[in-house]
Design a protein around this motif. Structure first.
Motif, short mmCIF file in Angstrom:
data_model
loop_
_atom_site.label_atom_id
_atom_site.label_comp_id
_atom_site.label_asym_id
_atom_site.label_seq_id
_atom_site.Cartn_x
_atom_site.Cartn_y
_atom_site.Cartn_z
N SER A 30 51.38 37.88 26.09
CA SER A 30 50.90 37.11 27.25
C SER A 30 51.22 37.85 28.55
N VAL A 31 52.33 38.59 28.56
CA VAL A 31 52.63 39.40 29.74
C VAL A 31 51.52 40.44 29.94
N LYS A 32 51.17 41.11 28.84
CA LYS A 32 50.15 42.16 28.93
C LYS A 32 48.80 41.58 29.36
N HIS A 33 48.50 40.38 28.85
CA HIS A 33 47.25 39.72 29.23
C HIS A 33 47.23 39.42 30.73
N GLU A 34 48.33 38.91 31.23
CA GLU A 34 48.40 38.57 32.66
C GLU A 34 48.26 39.82 33.53
N ILE A 35 48.91 40.92 33.11
CA ILE A 35 48.81 42.17 33.87
C ILE A 35 47.35 42.62 33.94
N LYS A 36 46.66 42.53 32.81
CA LYS A 36 45.24 42.92 32.76
C LYS A 36 44.41 42.09 33.73
N GLN A 37 44.65 40.76 33.72
CA GLN A 37 43.93 39.86 34.63
C GLN A 37 44.17 40.26 36.08
N ILE A 38 45.43 40.51 36.39
CA ILE A 38 45.80 40.83 37.77
C ILE A 38 45.13 42.14 38.20
N VAL A 39 45.12 43.13 37.30
CA VAL A 39 44.49 44.41 37.65
C VAL A 39 42.98 44.24 37.84
N THR A 40 42.36 43.44 36.97
CA THR A 40 40.92 43.16 37.13
C THR A 40 40.66 42.49 38.47
N GLN A 41 41.48 41.50 38.80
CA GLN A 41 41.32 40.78 40.07
C GLN A 41 41.56 41.70 41.27
N ARG A 42 42.52 42.61 41.11
CA ARG A 42 42.79 43.57 42.19
C ARG A 42 41.55 44.42 42.47
N GLU A 43 40.92 44.92 41.41
CA GLU A 43 39.75 45.78 41.58
C GLU A 43 38.62 45.00 42.25
N ARG A 44 38.49 43.74 41.87
CA ARG A 44 37.46 42.89 42.48
C ARG A 44 37.74 42.68 43.97
N LEU A 45 39.00 42.39 44.27
CA LEU A 45 39.37 42.20 45.68
C LEU A 45 39.14 43.48 46.49
N LEU A 46 39.53 44.61 45.91
CA LEU A 46 39.37 45.89 46.63
C LEU A 46 37.90 46.09 47.03
N LYS A 47 36.99 45.75 46.11
CA LYS A 47 35.55 45.91 46.37
C LYS A 47 35.07 44.94 47.43
N VAL B 146 47.73 39.85 44.98
CA VAL B 146 46.62 39.45 44.11
C VAL B 146 47.01 38.15 43.41
N GLY B 147 46.17 37.14 43.55
CA GLY B 147 46.46 35.83 42.95
C GLY B 147 45.60 35.59 41.71
N THR B 148 45.46 34.31 41.36
CA THR B 148 44.54 33.96 40.28
C THR B 148 43.11 34.11 40.80
N GLU B 149 42.15 34.05 39.89
CA GLU B 149 40.75 34.17 40.31
C GLU B 149 40.41 33.13 41.38
N GLU B 150 40.85 31.88 41.18
CA GLU B 150 40.56 30.80 42.13
C GLU B 150 41.17 31.11 43.50
#
Ligand code: PLP
Length: 344
Positions: A254-271, A328-332
């Motif tokens: 679950s830690v690894k899953h959360e890290i993945k989500q955060i990195v995905t969200q970071r890339e989205r925010l950067l764009k 970087v937060g949750t998607e919401e």
């Protein structure tokens, strides 16, 4: 390197306090414990915690792939950083070097320990200025603090520069890797074998989602870790913290899953942040936060607070004029941030 050459003289000769739970621990279930003046009635935490956190350390050692002799846990990595000052820096005599803009605790801990701080500002591209750093070194420079990925700039430092500093500086190089899990690069802890002057710090506060339990990690040579064990408060990592840490490690997926989500969200925010008109610059990020330059940081900071969003205003930091730091937060949460920024 002989660690004794770098330690404060009185630390060299200090003898450690041997606590009751150092000598016997609860895993010896057949024993009757009347040695530590504890309350004998079970509450789950009526006994003092294991001063060496053996169970947690064994799990972590296995996960990271480094011997337990090279690991120390602290009450947050802030405690580990404080131990570094107390072990190596003689007040009013020795000095340390920091690379602003960077994590504020290095300077606070230096002041607390009455140790001089020398500052070598990062280059405008937020990379360390090797020459400026080495020019600040004198016979009393004990430690260089390198934060990578750096807070608040969010970038990894160039590996060649970091390695040059490790090789050229005759003293301790602390590499603070609080954000390593978001960075996609390898840890510097593999350098400890070849370069015994390296101390790496990490934490359970960021990627592991356990800021509230205060659990920091330090890796160094067995000789340095032995010194820290000698000077740390015996019960610095409490029982509930050890239990929570173990629990989290047992759910590493679950830690690894959360890290993945955060990195995905970071890339989205950067764009998406680059599209916002009040944002003049979005800096690249290897961490779970993004530094942005806006038109007027104080104004935007206050507007955001009024709309229920708290960001970190870094405008007073070196090289960070009009900069805000956004975690970087949750998607919401990220959608809310983007919507509000667009509306300003
Ligand atoms: C957040 C942070 C830490 C964390 O410290 P803890 O005391 O372990 O919570 C350490 N270093 C840096 C650069 C940080 O940003």
């Amino acid at each position: 390197m002989n660690v004794a050459d770098f330690l404060r003289p009185h630390i060299n000769s200090l003898k450690a306090y041997s606590s009751a739970r150092d000598e016997f621990s609860e895993s010896d279930t057949d024993l009757t414990f009347i040695d530590a003046n504890e309350n004998p009635y079970q509450s789950g935490v009526n006994r003092y915690p294991d001063p060496q956190q053996k169970q947690l350390k064994a799990l972590w050692s296995n996960y990271i792939g480094i011997d337990t002799k090279n690991i120390l846990f602290g009450n947050g990595s802030d405690e580990v950083l404080d131990l570094i000052f107390r072990a190596f820096c003689e007040p009013q005599k020795d000095n340390v070097i920091i690379l602003p803009p960077t994590y504020g605790m290095y300077e606070v801990l230096a002041q607390l320990n009455n140790v001089e701080v020398r500052k070598a500002e990062l280059n405008p591209n937020f990379q360390p200025n090797e020459e400026a750093i080495l020019n600040l070194v004198d016979d009393f420079t004990k430690v260089i603090f390198i934060c990578t990925p750096n807070n608040p700039t969010a970038n990894n430092f160039d590996q060649d520069i970091v390695m040059n500093l490790i090789k050229k500086f005759n003293g301790i190089v602390v590499v603070d890797e609080a954000y390593i899990d978001f960075s996609g690069r390898e840890s510097y802890l593999s350098q400890i074998k070849s370069y015994p002057n390296v101390i790496v710090t990490q934490t359970f506060s960021k990627a592991f989602g356990l800021a509230g339990i205060r659990l920091g990690i330090c890796y160094a040579t067995a000789a340095i870790i032995a010194v820290f064990n000698k000077i740390k408060p015996p019960y610095n990592v409490n029982e509930l913290t050890q239990q929570k840490g173990i629990e989290r490690l047992e759910n590493i997926n679950s830690v690894k899953h959360e890290i993945k989500q955060i990195v995905t969200q970071r890339e989205r925010l950067l764009k998406e942040l680059v599209e916002i008109s009040l944002i003049e610059k979005v800096y690249p990020s290897d961490a779970n936060f993004i530094l942005v330059k806006v038109d007027d940081a104080n104004l935007r900071y206050n507007q955001l607070i009024h709309l229920g969003i708290v960001v970190r205003n870094r405008t007073t930091q070196a090289l960070c004029e009009n900069c805000l730091r956004l975690t970087v937060g949750t998607e919401e949460e990220n959608i809310k941030l983007l919507t509000i920024l667009k509306s300003l």
